[in-house]
Design an enzyme around this catalytic site. Structure first.
Site, PDB file in Angstrom:
ATOM      1  N   HIS A 163       4.776  -0.053  -0.184  1.00  0.00           N
ATOM      2  CA  HIS A 163       5.513  -0.913   0.737  1.00  0.00           C
ATOM      3  C   HIS A 163       4.562  -1.894   1.414  1.00  0.00           C
ATOM      4  CE1 HIS A 163       4.077   2.591   2.981  1.00  0.00           C
ATOM      5  NE2 HIS A 163       4.014   1.814   4.055  1.00  0.00           N
ATOM      6  N   ASP A 199       0.837   5.330   1.813  1.00  0.00           N
ATOM      7  CA  ASP A 199       0.266   5.881   3.043  1.00  0.00           C
ATOM      8  C   ASP A 199      -0.644   7.083   2.840  1.00  0.00           C
ATOM      9  OD1 ASP A 199       1.399   3.960   4.611  1.00  0.00           O
ATOM     10  OD2 ASP A 199       3.159   5.143   5.162  1.00  0.00           O
ATOM     11  N   ARG A 220       6.669  -9.052  16.675  1.00  0.00           N
ATOM     12  CA  ARG A 220       7.401  -7.947  16.041  1.00  0.00           C
ATOM     13  C   ARG A 220       6.783  -6.635  16.496  1.00  0.00           C
ATOM     14  NH1 ARG A 220       6.347  -4.575  11.567  1.00  0.00           N
ATOM     15  NH2 ARG A 220       7.989  -4.338   9.997  1.00  0.00           N
ATOM     16  N   HIS A 243       0.854  -1.190   0.000  1.00  0.00           N
ATOM     17  CA  HIS A 243       0.000   0.000   0.000  1.00  0.00           C
ATOM     18  C   HIS A 243       0.888   1.237   0.000  1.00  0.00           C
ATOM     19  CE1 HIS A 243       1.223  -0.571   4.161  1.00  0.00           C
ATOM     20  NE2 HIS A 243       0.964   0.708   4.366  1.00  0.00           N
TER      21      HIS A 243
END
Length: 548
Positions: free
Chosen positions: A467, A397, A477, A395
């Site tokens: 990204h 941002d 994570r 996508h």
């Protein structure tokens, strides 16, 4: 839905013919097929589809134009929008109706160039199709047809240098003059008719007070009355999307203004195969990473998760997603559910990232934090076998990425005010979860970054930086996600509220005393404040950061 479609396409025994698109108009379907074939260097197969796309585009415009001549009562809403209401007697009413018809016809260009579900048209839709056609014809050796299409491009843009260069090359390859070669008749007809309508509308603007938004950037200046040219030029200059983003300064410049000792440049945009991307290391000590990881853990145990409340991630059913905002962290610290040290560090680190991002990308224009989110993604045990999806799909941002065309639409539901993004990683003891950048097609990976404590990946938020995140298949994570904006009206209000909540009583008393004590110097220089970092266990001296 795009991620689901991609997953279905990867399944065995599923063929392209298994999918049927019920929404895309014929001209868009043909255009996309042609582009895909051109991308595979199959110009001979692409040509029929591109010719069909142009033919269907012109047919769609004709159909749209036919609908512009409806009865008066159907155009009341358009009348109010365009400000061309009928006032006065019979002749004024006739003129007003004709103006509305012309306005509607001109809008058909934008309607045809707008993909289903999108708000804005593709710029220069017809000229771009002609450019594809002349290049494809040239690739298969149809030089006469290539010339016909490049001459059509020059009808729109007579001074287009690439088109003129291509025309000269085609003429040189043909070797002899071809006086019978002319632009396409359908394009000649389209342009002549469109220019005639534009002249009438600009006359109505100048003399009858009508409004008209020209949908075409190729309109010759001679068509626009001289009295209107200056105003239209000013309106053009006010459009924010016409301004190029500020370019990042060279390394020698930003090192001079860097406010944080110990930060190193690991990869720049060139090494990351893109534009406006950077990887910086050393923003956090291991001790600071530990404090923020503990904050995320304590907040999760307190049952006060923001974002997705620790449920399965909205992006994949194979992971859990936890999010904590700065305000929620401050509220939990005030209630004693988490340590105040972690909540304060979360605030301080977010400002640290903002300062560095501004210093690197936008030193001459202030950036503001627009949202700060401490996020953790955890792999769900027993659900990782034969996993095919991503932790976060590809996508951009601040725009809606369309992988089929490689375009990114800066419109809702995207957060269009975001200008720069940052990801500050807190750990690396997990499997998978690397950040990756792609081409606009969302498939071709151009760069990949492995998370580690204190590593910041910062980049511009637009369609130049699609990204995603590879699947987290084991462990947890955690990262601090931050978005920055040039627009002060979109700065993060919760950040200011959190800072007020976390103020120590001594700080508030000192501020009150400073306000009461008169200053001897009418314009004193503000003292530079240093915010110490958390020391690591080895007792190394803390690195310091100065606030502007």
């Amino acid at each position: 839905m795009r991620e689901d479609m991609a997953k279905y396409r990867r399944m065995s025994r599923v063929r392209p013919q298994s999918f049927r698109d019920l929404e895309t108009p014929p001209h868009w379907a043909a255009y996309d097929d042609g582009l895909e074939l051109l991308g595979r260097q199959e110009a001979g197969l692409a040509l029929p589809r591109l010719e069909e796309a142009l033919r269907e585009s012109l047919a769609q415009m004709e159909s749209c134009r036919a609908g512009c001549e409806g009865p008066e009562e159907q155009q009341r809403e358009e009348e109010e929008e365009e400000g061309a209401g009928s006032q006065g007697g019979l002749y004024e009413t006739i003129a007003g109706h004709w103006i509305r018809v012309l306005q509607c016809r001109q809008r058909c260009v934008g309607d045809t160039a707008t993909r289903p579900g999108r708000s804005f048209p593709v710029p220069d839709f017809l000229p771009s199709q002609l450019r594809r056609l002349h290049e494809a014809h040239a690739q298969v050796g149809n030089l006469s047809q290539a010339m016909e299409n490049v001459l059509s491009v020059l009808l729109f843009y007579p001074e287009d240098e690439p088109a003129k260069k291509a025309l000269n090359e085609y003429q040189a390859q043909l070797g002899e003059p071809r006086p019978g070669l002319r632009p396409r008749e359908d394009i000649q007809h389209f342009i002549l008719r469109s220019l005639g309508e534009k002249r009438q509308l600009y006359y109505a603007m100048e003399h009858l007070g009508a409004s008209f938004k020209d949908p075409d950037p190729w309109t010759p200046a001679a068509v626009i009355p001289e009295a209107l040219r200056e105003k239209l030029r000013e309106d053009q200059e006010k459009r924010p999307w016409d301004h190029e983003p500020s370019q990042p300064k060279p390394l020698t410049h930003w090192k001079d203004v860097l406010l944080l000792e110990g930060v190193t440049l690991t990869q720049d945009a060139r090494q990351l195969n893109g534009s406006e991307r950077v990887v910086l290391d050393g923003l956090l000590t291991p001790a600071e990473c530990g404090v923020l990881l503990q904050l995320a853990k304590d907040a999760a145990e307190a049952g006060a998760r923001s974002g997705y409340r620790g449920r399965r991630s909205p992006h994949t059913p194979h992971e859990r997603f936890e999010g904590l905002t700065v305000l929620k962290a401050a509220q939990l610290a005030q209630a004693g559910a988490v340590g105040s040290q972690g909540a304060k560090l979360l605030l301080e680190v977010s400002e640290r990232v903002r300062t560095l991002t501004q210093a690197y990308f936008s030193p001459e224009r202030p950036l503001h934090l627009s949202f700060t989110h401490l996020v953790c993604r955890s792999a769900i045990e027993g659900e990782q076998d034969q996993r095919m999806d991503l932790s976060h799909p590809v996508h951009a941002d601040n725009c809606v990425l369309d992988p089929d065309t490689g375009e990114c639409w800066r419109e809702p539901p995207a957060y269009t005010y975001r200008d720069y993004s940052g990801l500050l990683y807190l750990n690396e003891d997990f499997r998978g979860g690397d950040l990756f950048f792609t081409e606009p097609n969302a498939l071709t990976v151009t760069a990949q970054v492995r998370p580690r404590c204190g590593r910041l990946v910062a980049f511009s938020s637009g369609g130049e930086n699609p990204h995603g995140v590879w699947a987290v298949t084991r462990g947890r994570r955690c990262a601090l996600a931050l978005w920055h904006t040039w627009a002060p009206e979109h700065r993060e209000q919760e950040w200011t509220e959190a800072k007020e909540l976390l103020k120590e009583p001594e700080e508030e008393e000192e501020e009150d005393e400073e306000e009461e004590m008169p200053s001897k110097d009418p314009s004193p220089e503000p003292p530079s404040r240093r915010l110490p970092r958390v020391q690591d266990k080895a007792g190394k001296p803390p690195r310091l950061r100065e606030e502007l």
